[in-house]
Design a protein around this motif. Structure first.
Motif, PDB file in Angstrom:
ATOM      1  N   LEU A   4       0.822  -1.211   0.000  1.00  0.00           N
ATOM      2  CA  LEU A   4       0.000   0.000   0.000  1.00  0.00           C
ATOM      3  C   LEU A   4       0.856   1.263   0.000  1.00  0.00           C
ATOM      4  CD1 LEU A   4      -2.785   1.273   0.125  1.00  0.00           C
ATOM      5  CD2 LEU A   4      -2.698   1.080   2.629  1.00  0.00           C
ATOM      6  N   THR A   8       0.580   3.961  -2.923  1.00  0.00           N
ATOM      7  CA  THR A   8       0.118   5.312  -2.604  1.00  0.00           C
ATOM      8  C   THR A   8       1.119   6.354  -3.091  1.00  0.00           C
ATOM      9  OG1 THR A   8      -1.066   4.513  -0.649  1.00  0.00           O
ATOM     10  CG2 THR A   8      -0.560   6.879  -0.747  1.00  0.00           C
ATOM     11  N   VAL A  11       0.920   6.578  -6.943  1.00  0.00           N
ATOM     12  CA  VAL A  11      -0.272   7.272  -7.441  1.00  0.00           C
ATOM     13  C   VAL A  11      -0.142   8.779  -7.229  1.00  0.00           C
ATOM     14  CG1 VAL A  11      -2.746   7.621  -7.073  1.00  0.00           C
ATOM     15  CG2 VAL A  11      -1.815   5.307  -7.196  1.00  0.00           C
ATOM     16  N   LEU A  12       0.356   9.194  -6.076  1.00  0.00           N
ATOM     17  CA  LEU A  12       0.505  10.618  -5.796  1.00  0.00           C
ATOM     18  C   LEU A  12       1.504  11.267  -6.751  1.00  0.00           C
ATOM     19  CD1 LEU A  12       0.501  10.648  -1.887  1.00  0.00           C
ATOM     20  CD2 LEU A  12      -1.320  11.400  -3.421  1.00  0.00           C
TER      21      LEU A  12
END
Length: 208
Positions: A4, A8, A11-12
């Motif tokens: 995760l 994360t 994606v950011l």
């Protein structure tokens, strides 16, 4: 499966990257401004398909390298880091793009799709970018390298398509805004350049 924290962070970073106007966005906006939102969306779709081809190529090539040789992987890593630094420095020093300032003849959506596709597929810098970018977020301990790269590539393509479609739909106002404010284009180059340099540093410091 990708953990995760890595997903994360990825994606950011991709969100920040795809929503900062770059070459693909400028091409899409230029087409949408001169030929309408439908043509702009078609251009973005062509670019997305081109990115899909580059993702598949990267999966095949990088997966084989990672599996076969730590030395080859290190060579690819440092070459990728050097290339990202090159892109960053170039973005920091190059002049304001003129794509939005120059007019171009109206074209059909089909022609725009083909142009976007060919422009992306035939751009070796895009291929090198995928080779340099995707492996930064691959962790061999998380499972199959090829599956991780497929997921990361798919996310990049999806978010990139959302970005270009959004810019295409708002291209009329956006095109006028950018043409009237060249300083915005100048500073977006600085931001993009900073992102490239930061990615290059991260890649150079990454362990296999």
């Amino acid at each position: 499966m990708i953990d995760l924290a890595t997903l994360t962070a990825y994606v950011l970073i991709v969100l920040g990257f795809v929503f900062i106007p770059g070459p693909a966005t400028l091409l899409t906006v230029a087409r949408a401004t001169t030929s309408g939102a439908r043509v702009g969306v078609a251009t973005g779709a062509g670019i997305a398909v081109g990115d899909l081809i580059h993702t598949i190529t990267a999966i095949i090539g990088i997966s084989a390298v990672i599996a076969a040789s730590a030395t080859l992987f290190s060579a690819i890593k440092y070459l990728g880091a050097a290339y990202l630094f090159y892109l960053g420095i170039r973005a920091l020093i190059e002049k304001v793009p003129v794509a939005l300032a120059s007019g171009s003849p109206a074209i059909s959506a089909g022609a725009a799709f083909r142009q976007g596709l060919l422009t992306e597929v035939l751009n070796p810098k895009t291929a090198l970018f995928f080779l340099a970018f995707l492996p930064q977020f691959v962790r061999p301990e998380n499972g199959a390298v090829s599956l991780q790269m497929a997921i990361l590539g798919g996310i990049f393509i999806l978010l990139g398509l959302v970005s270009t479609v959004a810019f295409a739909l708002g291209a009329g106002r956006l095109g006028q805004f950018l043409r009237r404010r060249p300083a915005v284009l100048k500073w977006q180059g600085k931001v993009v350049g900073g992102i490239y340099c930061a990615l290059g540093l991260r890649l150079a410091m990454q362990q296999r």
